[in-house]
Design a protein around this motif. Structure first.
Motif, mmCIF file in Angstrom:
data_model
loop_
_atom_site.group_PDB
_atom_site.id
_atom_site.type_symbol
_atom_site.label_atom_id
_atom_site.label_comp_id
_atom_site.label_asym_id
_atom_site.label_seq_id
_atom_site.Cartn_x
_atom_site.Cartn_y
_atom_site.Cartn_z
ATOM 1 N N MET A 71 0.936 -1.142 -0.078
ATOM 2 C CA MET A 71 0.039 0.024 0.081
ATOM 3 C C MET A 71 0.946 1.227 0.079
ATOM 4 S SD MET A 71 -3.302 -0.812 2.558
ATOM 5 C CE MET A 71 -4.076 -2.380 2.418
ATOM 6 N N MET B 158 -5.772 4.982 1.199
ATOM 7 C CA MET B 158 -5.838 3.987 0.169
ATOM 8 C C MET B 158 -7.148 3.726 -0.585
ATOM 9 S SD MET B 158 -2.773 3.158 -0.083
ATOM 10 C CE MET B 158 -2.927 2.381 -1.650
ATOM 11 N N ASN B 159 -8.135 4.491 0.166
ATOM 12 C CA ASN B 159 -9.552 4.489 -0.275
ATOM 13 C C ASN B 159 -9.839 5.863 -0.774
ATOM 14 O OD1 ASN B 159 -11.063 1.751 0.295
ATOM 15 N ND2 ASN B 159 -9.779 2.189 2.074
ATOM 16 N N LYS C 225 -7.090 2.676 -6.044
ATOM 17 C CA LYS C 225 -7.459 2.644 -4.579
ATOM 18 C C LYS C 225 -7.754 1.162 -4.374
ATOM 19 C CE LYS C 225 -12.362 3.377 -5.248
ATOM 20 N NZ LYS C 225 -13.300 3.979 -4.907
ATOM 21 N N ASN C 226 -7.735 0.874 -2.947
ATOM 22 C CA ASN C 226 -7.919 -0.432 -2.575
ATOM 23 C C ASN C 226 -9.115 -0.899 -3.051
ATOM 24 O OD1 ASN C 226 -5.496 -0.593 -0.954
ATOM 25 N ND2 ASN C 226 -6.425 -0.763 0.973
ATOM 26 N N GLN D 101 -7.999 -6.072 -0.496
ATOM 27 C CA GLN D 101 -7.167 -5.238 0.236
ATOM 28 C C GLN D 101 -7.500 -4.544 1.484
ATOM 29 O OE1 GLN D 101 -6.250 -3.132 -3.281
ATOM 30 N NE2 GLN D 101 -4.372 -4.237 -3.979
ATOM 31 N N ASN D 102 -8.910 -4.129 1.510
ATOM 32 C CA ASN D 102 -9.295 -3.439 2.658
ATOM 33 C C ASN D 102 -9.452 -4.486 3.775
ATOM 34 O OD1 ASN D 102 -9.454 -0.819 2.182
ATOM 35 N ND2 ASN D 102 -11.337 -0.918 0.936
#
Length: 410
Positions: free
Chosen positions: A56, A367-368, A377-378, A382-383
């Motif tokens: 990330m 990241m979002n 973005k995620n 990944q989240n």
């Protein structure tokens, strides 16, 4: 194909070099001595968590072409929250790295002393360690050159030497392969093992590495098409770093029950069992671990400080150099004179313990953000991984506070 892969080796080995310092080696040594192979699964967990967070960090660095501390300064709009976060980061990273720098240099010294013997020199009533000055000079020269490619090649060479040294040491001890796989794939928690598990994760998932990685990838790669190389670089380097840590645990497990408190003791303990070669390989590994971390800790502090305060992060800028020189100087002084700044270390532990979940949470928030990362973005997977690691980092934070203040929460 292989030539192209080597050409695209980037900051990954530097990140591995940063988290495999004398502190990590010592924690892994104690894990092996007291629990054998039983906690190898904790290193696997650490490797996965580190890969997720560092990927990330690398992604945000390449896409935004900014360091993480610089993004914090621009993305947090509330001035109170912004300055609280900046002060906390500066306190934890800068003061913490100054203290840990002494440990990094001391670790390098222990490796050399295992081969060369005592290195203290007495001048009248004054006593100092000349090896700490030698390591300081080497670190100073590499950082002062201010050339990323030179720094990268030097650290990659040291990481390879360190990896081979610890791998050979582990092989020399002729470990039980079945027991190793059992330790990796069958998680168990021995009595009194919880703090060691937390320590293994805490020495691998390092807050300042998230800042260092984002800054370094923006130096190395300038296009989002390079994300594939950054991911491979991160995965390979972190796995390699994890294997090094596991090799230390495996080596230490060979002398369970001995009076071992550090990697230097491990080097001495292995000699009568497996010959002088084991001592020499371990000494080389410990020296490489110390000097690589002695280079990356001041570098990370400089990137964080300059990013937080809006200064240039050019390796040759005067303010950037002033920060790493200050960190390196303190490390050399503390390690040379044998000073143990316990109160400052305690503060650094608290600050870093609090910082990890804050930075992990901020990283997930960034990241979002489509405004920062766009289509990069995620995703949901990944989240999910990120939030699991955030929960682990909160546990680490609570455990750190529990240990420092003796709250008896565990």
């Amino acid at each position: 194909m292989i030539k192209k892969w080597f050409k695209n080796i980037g900051p990954g080995p530097l990140i591995a070099a940063a988290f495999i310092g004398p502190g990590t080696i010592t924690v892994c040594t104690l894990a092996g001595v007291y629990f054998g192979f039983a906690l190898l699964w904790a290193m696997v967990l650490s490797i996965v968590a580190t890969i997720v967070l560092q990927e990330m960090s690398a992604r945000v660095g390449i896409v935004s072409q900014k360091g993480l501390s610089k993004i914090i300064r621009t993305e947090i709009k509330n001035p109170i929250v912004k300055w609280f976060t900046i002060v906390l980061i500066l306190s934890a990273i800068v003061i913490g790295n100054a203290v840990y720098e002494a440990g990094n240099i001391s670790g390098g010294i222990l490796g050399l002393e295992a081969i060369l013997g005592d290195s203290y020199v007495n001048v009248g009533s004054f006593s100092f360690n000349y090896l700490s000055i030698l390591i300081g000079v080497i670190a100073f020269a590499l950082l002062f050159i201010g050339n990323y490619k030179v720094l990268e090649k030097a650290l990659i060479s040291l990481v390879i030497a360190m990896s081979l040294a610890f791998l050979i040491t582990a092989i020399i001890t002729k470990p039980n392969i079945a027991a190793i796989f059992s330790g990796i794939f069958k998680p168990t928690l021995p009595k009194d093992g919880i703090l060691t598990v937390i320590a293994l994760i805490g020495t691998t998932v390092v807050p300042y590495n998230l800042f260092l990685h984002a800054s370094l990838v923006s130096e190395k790669w300038k296009s989002v098409t390079d994300l594939q190389y950054a991911r491979k670089d991160t995965i390979v380097a972190v796995i390699l770093g994890g294997i090094v840590s596991m090799c230390v645990i495996i080596s230490a497990a060979a002398i369970q029950g001995s009076d071992i408190n550090s990697a230097a003791d491990l080097a001495k303990g292995l000699e009568p069992l497996f010959g002088s070669f084991a001592k020499y390989f371990l000494a080389i590994g410990l020296f490489a671990a110390g000097i690589t971390s002695a280079i990356t800790a001041p570098l990370a502090a400089a990137y964080v400080t300059c990013g937080c305060l809006g200064w240039s992060t050019n390796l040759k800028s005067s303010k950037f150099r002033a920060v790493w020189m200050f960190i390196l100087f303190l490390g050399v002084v503390f390690s040379s004179l044998g000073i143990k700044p316990i109160d400052i270390i305690k503060f650094a532990q608290i600050a870093n313990g609090i910082l990890l979940p804050i930075i992990a949470a901020f990283l997930l928030w960034i990241m979002n953000k489509e405004s920062v990362l766009g289509v990069y973005k995620n995703n949901i997977k990944q989240n999910i991984l990120g939030f699991i690691i955030l929960a682990i980092s909160i546990l680490l934070s609570v455990a750190t506070l529990n240990k420092v203040f003796s709250l008896n929460l565990f």
